[in-house]
Design an enzyme around this catalytic site. Structure first.
Site, PDB file in Angstrom:
ATOM      1  N   CYS A 135       6.282   0.761   5.750  1.00 32.70           N
ATOM      2  CA  CYS A 135       6.459  -0.688   5.609  1.00 32.70           C
ATOM      3  C   CYS A 135       6.874  -1.044   4.182  1.00 32.70           C
ATOM      4  O   CYS A 135       6.039  -0.994   3.259  1.00 32.70           O
ATOM      5  CB  CYS A 135       5.157  -1.397   5.974  1.00 32.70           C
ATOM      6  N   CYS A 176       5.091  -4.067   2.602  1.00 29.51           N
ATOM      7  CA  CYS A 176       3.703  -3.820   2.188  1.00 29.51           C
ATOM      8  C   CYS A 176       3.660  -2.983   0.906  1.00 29.51           C
ATOM      9  O   CYS A 176       2.873  -3.257   0.010  1.00 29.51           O
ATOM     10  CB  CYS A 176       2.929  -3.056   3.272  1.00 29.51           C
ATOM     11  N   ASP A 177       4.495  -1.964   0.819  1.00 31.73           N
ATOM     12  CA  ASP A 177       4.358  -0.974  -0.257  1.00 31.73           C
ATOM     13  C   ASP A 177       5.514  -0.933  -1.244  1.00 31.73           C
ATOM     14  O   ASP A 177       5.432  -0.235  -2.255  1.00 31.73           O
ATOM     15  CB  ASP A 177       4.206   0.430   0.365  1.00 31.73           C
TER      16      ASP A 177
END
Ligand code: NAP
Length: 307
Positions: A133, A136-137
């Site tokens: 993701c 997200c990261d």
């Protein structure tokens, strides 16, 4: 019949929230279970530009709005995982990691999870340079050199996002043509995303964390090492069908729950909606399926329903 709730919904993503709104507004008592914090995979979308009513919105914002709406009509139990559903003549027993409930009908909206590459190094470097993701990261890879694996909409959107936050981005795709929409391909190319065609990842290499990937050209057989700081695997999803399978719900050869046009499964008190049923897998279609399944489920609990 004395039910704890008339309708139980498993999964608080787009399908689940919409089913909750429709079931609640149809006069049913509704509970929604989600093993996490809800929102489903949609929360990972950095930008959504095809959900009517919102020209551009992040996945987190859209799902937060759906949650606020659904809470008006249903009790939502976050952090409560449904382990098993047992379909009986008079209702459905729901066993969670916390409790047991008896309900009139259940709507399975468990969505899908990220598909894994299944190559050497993938398990070893999980969380050490491997991500599923970018939203997200991606932050942890700002300004670094990264690879995105896959050729679908998600892979290209992630590549564009990573480029925007200053990464040097390589998309590794197993064919010489993307599955993603043309407009996305054009945007990625214009922004400077580089493509490595006809190639598969053979191995993810590193010591403490990811340092490189071994790539094989499927046409020439040539193998090469691409040095990178991180790898984003975006090769599609797999349906989360475990509880459905266990309950005896019919699934197709790809693992998707088989439903009719109103979300009915082969079991009378069990309905399904959203990505776990396959189809075009868009947020808007998950919502539509959730709405239809909720309306169809009304009949089974004795509420008025034309469906
Ligand atoms: P997807 O469309 O299924 O694409 C998966 C990609 O990964 C394909 O290019 C596939 O290659 C590749 N792939 C699959 N298994 C692989 C493997 N083992 N090794 C290497 N490559 C592999 O998945 P997605 O991009 O996650 O999208 C899922 C659904 O959500 C789709 O319906 C998509 O349209 C939708 N979506 C829509 C939007 C939007 O803005 N409208 C945004 C994101 C996602 P092949 O092409 O060769 O099969």
């Amino acid at each position: 019949m004395q039910y704890d709730y008339e309708i139980a919904i498993v999964g608080a993503g787009a399908a689940g929230y919409t089913a909750a709104i429709y079931a609640g507004r149809s006069g049913a008592s509704v509970v929604v279970f989600d093993k996490g914090m809800g929102g489903g995979l949609a929360v990972e979308a950095p930008k959504i530009e095809n959900y009517p009513g919102f020209k551009s919105i992040t996945g987190i914002e859209l799902m937060e709005k759906m949650k606020e709406h659904a809470i008006e009509y249903a009790q939502i139990k976050f952090g409560e995982e449904v382990k098993e559903i047992k379909v009986m003549e008079e209702g459905v027993e729901i066993l969670t990691n916390k409790d047991k409930y008896f309900v009139g009908a259940v709507i399975i909206c468990t969505g899908s999870k990220h598909r894994k590459l299944g190559v050497k190094g993938e398990e070893e470097f999980a969380g050490k340079g491997i991500s599923y993701c970018a939203t997200c990261d991606g932050f942890f890879f700002k300004g670094k050199k990264v690879a995105v694996v896959g050729g679908g909409n998600s892979a290209v959107i992630e590549a564009i996002y990573l480029k925007q936050i200053g990464c040097e981005v390589y998309v590794i795709h197993r064919r010489d043509e993307l599955r993603a929409e043309e407009a996305l391909e054009k945007e990625a190319k214009e922004k400077g995303v580089k493509f490595i065609w006809n190639s598969i990842v053979k191995e993810i290499i590193g010591k403490e964390k990811v340092e490189a990937v071994k790539i094989r050209n499927v046409k020439t057989g040539e193998e090469k090492i691409l040095e990178i700081d991180g790898i984003f695997i975006s090769i599609g999803e797999e349906p989360q069908n475990e509880i459905a399978k266990k309950a005896g719900v019919k699934i197709d050869e790809n693992g998707y729950i088989i439903v009719d046009e109103m979300g009915r499964t082969n079991l009378e008190r069990v309905f399904a909606a959203g990505d776990v049923t396959g189809g075009v897998r868009q947020i808007i279609t998950a919502c539509a399926e959730g709405a239809k399944a909720a309306l169809a489920a009304m009949k089974i609990i004795g509420k008025r329903s034309p469906f």
